[in-house]
Structure formats: structure tokens, C-alpha cells
Design a protein around this motif. Structure first.
Motif, PDB file in Angstrom:
ATOM      1  N   ASP A 104     -39.864  13.213 -24.842  1.00 31.11           N
ATOM      2  CA  ASP A 104     -40.365  14.192 -25.149  1.00 31.11           C
ATOM      3  C   ASP A 104     -39.381  14.784 -26.367  1.00 31.11           C
ATOM      4  N   ALA A 134     -37.891  15.854 -29.789  1.00 28.60           N
ATOM      5  CA  ALA A 134     -38.106  16.245 -31.248  1.00 28.60           C
ATOM      6  C   ALA A 134     -37.239  17.068 -31.812  1.00 28.60           C
ATOM      7  N   SER A 135     -36.859  17.121 -33.080  1.00 29.07           N
ATOM      8  CA  SER A 135     -36.105  17.802 -33.849  1.00 29.07           C
ATOM      9  C   SER A 135     -36.355  18.084 -35.262  1.00 29.07           C
ATOM     10  N   SER A 136     -35.812  19.058 -35.742  1.00 28.39           N
ATOM     11  CA  SER A 136     -36.210  19.374 -37.143  1.00 28.39           C
ATOM     12  C   SER A 136     -34.834  19.716 -38.027  1.00 28.39           C
ATOM     13  N   ASP A 144     -38.791  16.254 -39.884  1.00 26.90           N
ATOM     14  CA  ASP A 144     -39.171  16.020 -38.515  1.00 26.90           C
ATOM     15  C   ASP A 144     -38.959  14.766 -37.839  1.00 26.90           C
ATOM     16  N   THR A 145     -38.320  14.714 -36.644  1.00 23.69           N
ATOM     17  CA  THR A 145     -38.380  13.506 -35.858  1.00 23.69           C
ATOM     18  C   THR A 145     -38.564  13.706 -34.551  1.00 23.69           C
ATOM     19  N   ASP A 146     -39.783  12.787 -33.980  1.00 20.47           N
ATOM     20  CA  ASP A 146     -40.141  13.050 -32.687  1.00 20.47           C
ATOM     21  C   ASP A 146     -40.356  11.790 -32.152  1.00 20.47           C
ATOM     22  N   GLU A 185     -42.796   9.355 -30.678  1.00 18.14           N
ATOM     23  CA  GLU A 185     -44.274   9.264 -30.431  1.00 18.14           C
ATOM     24  C   GLU A 185     -44.840   8.501 -29.343  1.00 18.14           C
TER      25      GLU A 185
END
Length: 360
Positions: free
Chosen positions: A30, A32-34, A62-64, A66
Motif C-alpha cells: 500500500d 504511496a508517497s508525494s 506522486d508514486t504509489d 498499483e
């Protein structure tokens, strides 16, 4: 039993250090980073045929995750560049190893970018100062990052890296606005070519660094000249020394209009330049994230294994020492028993017998 406990503790320490730590460093399903960036943007000034005055711009990356499939994660990287004229969004998908973040085979039913072995999210834990490659999706190529020195960002120790590259822009979505602008300026075509007549009109007004190359080939150009859009990219980053992940990022990208002559690119016009760097707030958030995870890694990867190894060593030493003491006691008891047995077999000696032996 103590020996078994000691050996078990040593094995547990080794498993935690060499098996548990990589597992603990896995990219969460899960995740997620911004990352927020700020900087300046310049576009072509039609009066000077050079880049105009810079204006302030911002961007959010944004990196998450998927999708995760065992040791593979499919990540989505979305960058929104906020320009005075509106926002430009680019989105890319990659398949990476959840532990060392290297490129992995694409899971079935998933479409991702071929990152050509370049870094797209982070380096592995404890990567050090060796050079490495990052993937540039706009150019669809990698660029080598070389070590520039150790430093510190808001109290967190970092390694600095920098790299430059250039090439033809491969992302059709990035090229489309430029092609539309060329077609509008030429009043003809689809933006994949530029009229020779238009080049003749602007040749004398171009900056000297561009006009010389154009004037050298201008007489022999066809009526419609093929064009390409290239980008010069300079990227620098500060990576966390312990975790290998970026704390700050800076990039400067210049887009240039080129004509294609005999399979050679000749630069004609600078179209735009964007220079971005991480905001202080974004850097501070990254530092807090690194510090928190760094502490967990230190406890899990160093303190616990060392403590277990120390306990194991104590147990083994105590066990071996106890075995040695018991062996010495058994040996002493055996010696006493043998002496007593020998004495009982000889029987008591009479004083007169000893006297007679002496006289003899």
C-alpha cells in the motif's frame, strides 16, 4: 540443551540479519508517497527567438503501488507540472523488485514501461557511492548518475549524485503540444515538418548559437524539412546514506526544435526550459520518513541480531565452561577411586617386614 539454545539464537540472529531485514525493507503493498517541487519555467519569446523571462512554477510527483505480485510491485509514477497556461500531466508504470527496486518482468495482464534497467524509485539499502543509472521516461533512455560528495539534508546524512543526458523526446504526449504550436506557426502541416520558407524568414533573427548551423545547410533544404524535438536534461539528487532513497531532487530540462538533415540533428530554436527542485517542506517530510524507517532498520537489522548473538555466546560459553568443570570433576573422582583400589589390593604392610627388607 543449552548448546541447542545457543546455536538456535545464533541461527535466529543470522536469519534476522540476512533474511528478515530484506523482507522488512520490502516495498509495502500500500506504499504511496508525494514529492513537491518548485522552480522556474521559460518559453520561447517570438520577439527574440530565444527563451523569455522565467516565471514561477510548481510540480507534484506522486508514486504509489498499483499492484503487488509476490516479490514484484507495479508502481505508478504521476507528475503534474503546474504551468501559467495550465497543468501538464505525465504518467508512467513500472515493474520493480519490492526489495532492491530493480526492474522485474512484467506481471501477466499488466502494461509497464521498459525502464532499461534504470532506477525509477530508489536504490537498495546501503548502496554506497557507486555510480548508477536512472531511467528518463521522456527520452526513453537511461542516464548515468555519478557521486558528487557526501552531505547532509536537515540533519540526515546523504550522498549526492548528478548526471546529464540529451536525446530525442520519445513521449508522444510531451511532443504533441510542440507539434501543434509548429503547425499553427507554419499555417500548414501537422507539426512533423517545417517549411523551408519559414526557416529562411527567421534565420537572421536567431541567436548566434543557432543561426550558424542553420545557415550552413539552409540552401540545400527541401521545401518541407523534417523536425525533431530534443531535450537536454541535468538531474541531481541527494540520497539517504542508510536507505538509498532520494531526499531531494533537482532537474533542469531544455526542449529544443531541431531540423533533420542527412540523419543529423541541427538545433534551430529553444522552445522551453523548466528547472525544478524539491521544496523545503517536501525535503523535511522525506527526512522524517527516512529517520523513522532508519531507526526500525537499525533495531531490526543490527541491535536485535547483536543482542541475540551476545546472548547465544553467553549461553555457549556457560555451557562449554560447565562441561569442562564436570569433566575435571569426573577425572578427579576417577583418580581417587583408582588410588584407593590399588591400596586395598596391596594390603597392610607389617613394620617388621619393612625392617627386614632394610637389613637385607
Amino acid at each position: 540443551m543449552r548448546v541447542f539454545i545457543g546455536v538456535t539464537l545464533l541461527v535466529t540472529a543470522a536469519l534476522i540479519r540476512y533474511v528478515g531485514v530484506p523482507f522488512a525493507c520490502r516495498l509495502p503493498a500500500d506504499f504511496a508517497s508525494s514529492q513537491r517541487l518548485t522552480g522556474e519555467y521559460q518559453v520561447l519569446d517570438p520577439k527574440t527567438f530565444d527563451l523569455g523571462a522565467p516565471t514561477a512554477v510548481g510540480a507534484v510527483r506522486d508514486t504509489d503501488v498499483e499492484r503487488s505480485d509476490g516479490s514484484t510491485a507495479v508502481i505508478r509514477s504521476t507528475t503534474v507540472l503546474q504551468l501559467p497556461t495550465g497543468s501538464v500531466t505525465s504518467e508512467y508504470h513500472y515493474a520493480v523488485d519490492r526489495t532492491d527496486f530493480s526492474q522485474r518482468l512484467t506481471p501477466a495482464g499488466t502494461k509497464v514501461q521498459d525502464q532499461l534497467g534504470g532506477m525509477v524509485i530508489s536504490r537498495p539499502v546501503g548502496s554506497g557511492t557507486d555510480s548508477f543509472k536512472v531511467y528518463n521516461p521522456a527520452l526513453d533512455k537511461t542516464q548515468r548518475m555519478t557521486f558528487t560528495g557526501a552531505g547532509e539534508v536537515k540533519g540526515r546524512k546523504t550522498y549526492g549524485f548528478s548526471g546529464t543526458t540529451s536525446g530525442v523526446i520519445a513521449d508522444a504526449e510531451l511532443v504533441a503540444p510542440y507539434q501543434a504550436a509548429i503547425a499553427e506557426m507554419a499555417k500548414t502541416g501537422d507539426g512533423t515538418t517545417i517549411p523551408k520558407l519559414l526557416l529562411e524568414m527567421i534565420a537572421s533573427d536567431l541567436p548566434a548559437r543557432y543561426s550558424a548551423g542553420l545557415n550552413a545547410v539552409l540552401p540545400d533544404l527541401p521545401d518541407e524539412v523534417p523536425i525533431r524535438f530534443t531535450m537536454d536534461d541535468t538531474t541531481s539528487m541527494a540520497l539517504d546514506q542508510q536507505l538509498g532513497a532520494p531526499i531531494t531532487l533537482a532537474a533542469a530540462q531544455t526542449t529544443i526544435l531541431n531540423i533533420l538533415v542527412d540523419f543529423k540533428l541541427i538545433p534551430v530554436l529553444p522552445l522551453s526550459k523548466v528547472a525544478l527542485h524539491s521544496t523545503d517542506e517536501s525535503a523535511m517530510e522525506a527526512v522524517h520518513f527516512m529517520a523513522d524507517n532508519g531507526r526500525k532498520l537499525t533495531v531490526f537489522g543490527t541491535v536485535v541480531p547483536i543482542a541475540l548473538a551476545a546472548v547465544a555466546a553467553s549461553v555457549l560459553i556457560a555451557t562449554i565452561g560447565g562441561m569442562a568443570v564436570r569433566r575435571r570433576r569426573r577425572q578427579s573422582s576417577a583418580t581417587i577411586a583408582v588410588g584407593a583400589a590399588d591400596h586395598s589390593q596391596d594390603g597392610p604392610r607389617h613394620p617388621e617386614s619393612e625392617h627386614l627388607e632394610l637389613v637385607r
